[in-house]
Design a protein around this motif. Sequence first.
Motif, PDB file in Angstrom:
ATOM      1  N   GLY A  78       2.093   9.829  -5.110  1.00  0.00           N
ATOM      2  CA  GLY A  78       2.943   9.745  -6.018  1.00  0.00           C
ATOM      3  C   GLY A  78       2.868   9.891  -7.812  1.00  0.00           C
ATOM      4  N   LEU A  79       1.113   9.571  -8.046  1.00  0.00           N
ATOM      5  CA  LEU A  79       1.324  10.533  -9.453  1.00  0.00           C
ATOM      6  C   LEU A  79       0.969  11.471  -9.405  1.00  0.00           C
ATOM      7  N   TYR A 103       5.005   0.722 -12.937  1.00  0.00           N
ATOM      8  CA  TYR A 103       3.410   0.174 -11.820  1.00  0.00           C
ATOM      9  C   TYR A 103       2.757   1.087 -13.049  1.00  0.00           C
ATOM     10  N   ASN A 151       7.721  -2.475 -11.007  1.00  0.00           N
ATOM     11  CA  ASN A 151       6.827  -3.217 -10.776  1.00  0.00           C
ATOM     12  C   ASN A 151       5.672  -3.799 -12.036  1.00  0.00           C
ATOM     13  N   ASP A 176      12.207   6.225 -10.724  1.00  0.00           N
ATOM     14  CA  ASP A 176      11.096   5.653  -9.644  1.00  0.00           C
ATOM     15  C   ASP A 176      12.100   4.625  -8.816  1.00  0.00           C
ATOM     16  N   SER A 198       6.977   7.561  -4.487  1.00  0.00           N
ATOM     17  CA  SER A 198       5.575   7.185  -3.921  1.00  0.00           C
ATOM     18  C   SER A 198       5.520   6.511  -2.259  1.00  0.00           C
ATOM     19  N   THR A 200       3.668   6.675  -0.326  1.00  0.00           N
ATOM     20  CA  THR A 200       3.415   6.552   0.300  1.00  0.00           C
ATOM     21  C   THR A 200       2.935   4.677   0.692  1.00  0.00           C
ATOM     22  N   LYS A 201       4.175   4.447   0.240  1.00  0.00           N
ATOM     23  CA  LYS A 201       4.993   2.770   0.616  1.00  0.00           C
ATOM     24  C   LYS A 201       5.887   2.858   1.680  1.00  0.00           C
ATOM     25  N   SER A 329      -1.131  -2.215  -3.303  1.00  0.00           N
ATOM     26  CA  SER A 329       0.001  -1.592  -2.619  1.00  0.00           C
ATOM     27  C   SER A 329       0.334  -2.030  -1.850  1.00  0.00           C
ATOM     28  N   THR A 344      -3.465  -4.047  -9.924  1.00  0.00           N
ATOM     29  CA  THR A 344      -2.183  -2.307 -10.606  1.00  0.00           C
ATOM     30  C   THR A 344      -2.129  -3.066 -11.706  1.00  0.00           C
ATOM     31  N   ARG A 364       1.751 -11.113  -6.344  1.00  0.00           N
ATOM     32  CA  ARG A 364       2.769 -10.003  -5.971  1.00  0.00           C
ATOM     33  C   ARG A 364       2.659  -9.777  -3.928  1.00  0.00           C
TER      34      ARG A 364
HETATM   35  O1  P1T Z   1      -0.044   5.492  -5.344  1.00  0.00           O
HETATM   36  P1  P1T Z   1       0.267   6.427  -5.568  1.00  0.00           P
HETATM   37  O2  P1T Z   1       0.657   7.458  -4.177  1.00  0.00           O
HETATM   38  O3  P1T Z   1      -0.049   8.072  -6.622  1.00  0.00           O
HETATM   39  O4  P1T Z   1       1.685   6.180  -6.101  1.00  0.00           O
HETATM   40  C1  P1T Z   1       1.889   5.729  -7.542  1.00  0.00           C
HETATM   41  C2  P1T Z   1       2.916   5.081  -7.678  1.00  0.00           C
HETATM   42  C3  P1T Z   1       4.335   5.270  -8.180  1.00  0.00           C
HETATM   43  N1  P1T Z   1       5.770   4.380  -8.207  1.00  0.00           N
HETATM   44  C4  P1T Z   1       5.219   3.190  -7.982  1.00  0.00           C
HETATM   45  C5  P1T Z   1       6.522   2.594  -8.285  1.00  0.00           C
HETATM   46  C6  P1T Z   1       3.696   2.732  -7.475  1.00  0.00           C
HETATM   47  O5  P1T Z   1       3.923   1.517  -6.707  1.00  0.00           O
HETATM   48  C7  P1T Z   1       2.976   3.287  -7.469  1.00  0.00           C
HETATM   49  C8  P1T Z   1       1.972   2.809  -6.300  1.00  0.00           C
HETATM   50  N2  P1T Z   1       1.890   1.362  -6.763  1.00  0.00           N
HETATM   51  C9  P1T Z   1       0.970   0.712  -6.104  1.00  0.00           C
HETATM   52  C10 P1T Z   1      -0.509   1.183  -4.917  1.00  0.00           C
HETATM   53  C11 P1T Z   1       0.641  -0.756  -6.246  1.00  0.00           C
HETATM   54  O6  P1T Z   1       0.384  -1.550  -5.492  1.00  0.00           O
HETATM   55  O7  P1T Z   1       1.556  -0.496  -6.765  1.00  0.00           O
END
Ligand code: P1T
Length: 384
Positions: A78-79, A103, A151, A176, A198, A200-201, A329, A344, A364
Amino acid sequence: MKFETQAIHVGEEPNLKEGGSGDVVVPIHLASTFARQQVDRPTCGYEYSRTSNPTRAALEKRLAALEGAKFGLAFASGLAAETTLMLSTLKSGDVVVASDDLYGGTRRLLDKVFAQNYGVSVQYVDAADLGQVEAALKAKPKLVWLETPTNPLLKIADIGEISRLAHGAGSPLVVDNTFASPYLQQPLLLGADAVVHSTTKFINGHSDSVGGALMVSDEALYAKLKFSQNAAGAILSPFDSFLVLRGLKTLAVRMERHQQNAMRVAQFLSAHSRVRKVIYPGLPTHPQHELAKKQMRGFGGMVSFEIDGNASDAKAFLSRLKLFALAESLGGVESLAEHPALMTHACVGAQERTRAGLSDSLVRLSVGIENADDLLEDLKQALG
Ligand code: P1T
């Protein structure tokens, strides 16, 4: 095609032409480079996997469709997606207006990289307060950056109204959309210019891939982002692209279950004597509950709450949980719990956290898709 159907089919149409193998699942194209018959004629447009890759291209097409965008781009996190967007649109002296509840890693990127090293200035506002947004827009920001829900405080910002105000000031709006997922909210259709995720979520949904995405509809902005994706190179791997394509197929059913369970958890916590405050956009007590109802298809799988005590009480509670994993996460099928001030959002700094309303007793929860009775049982024993 409806959302649920797009989530399964877009980008993975079987190739039934002569020479095609008819796979119903897109292959994982591991090749780093692609051979061509003539110097100036890349095979099917593919040259080198950083520039573009068939598995990633399938995912990018699907991500675009799900956000109602013309274009999608997939990144290594995400970053990485956020960095690429900022690199493509900001220069020294520019102003960014951003939500005060973001975040921690996004704040760190803005404050410690773009502000500290590149001369960008960042003004934080409570984006749930349109007056604050309007006042900040006088600085003619080069980007307005929102999370909604935020977040970890789950504040809701009015995407349609803020995009109207931002466009009036000549500023593009970035949302976002990680917490809502495109199933619950499609910011581009409400007026935003770019969506960040992200993956990842919730999008991947199984806590087994780190990735990110950008979705836009403006061709000139897409060309800049595509250029930077290749130039800076923070791309999603073919294997991760496959995982995210697979995860997306169940996004709609997962989100329905996440939010059913989250509502049960929010109601349970609201009635518990050891809990001071519960934050969930689906509760009528949430300050932007009506806006959430209007702008979103549901209220999502994230619940935050303040334990009736201090940081050590919150830590004690977290260490007693058995089913909820104590982990950073969110958005996976399994439930997670964390302490934003110590985990976080530790990089945000105590003063800034207090200013944004993030207390040391805040916990959270990312509510998974297990049986809700088991989740309530775990919360009950840990609070007890
Ligand atoms: O971890 P990454 O894939 O790089 O994503 C970053 C990111 C971007 N935007 C939001 C709203 C997010 O919540 C995150 C990542 N957040 C976590 C790891 C967390 O535990 O909140």
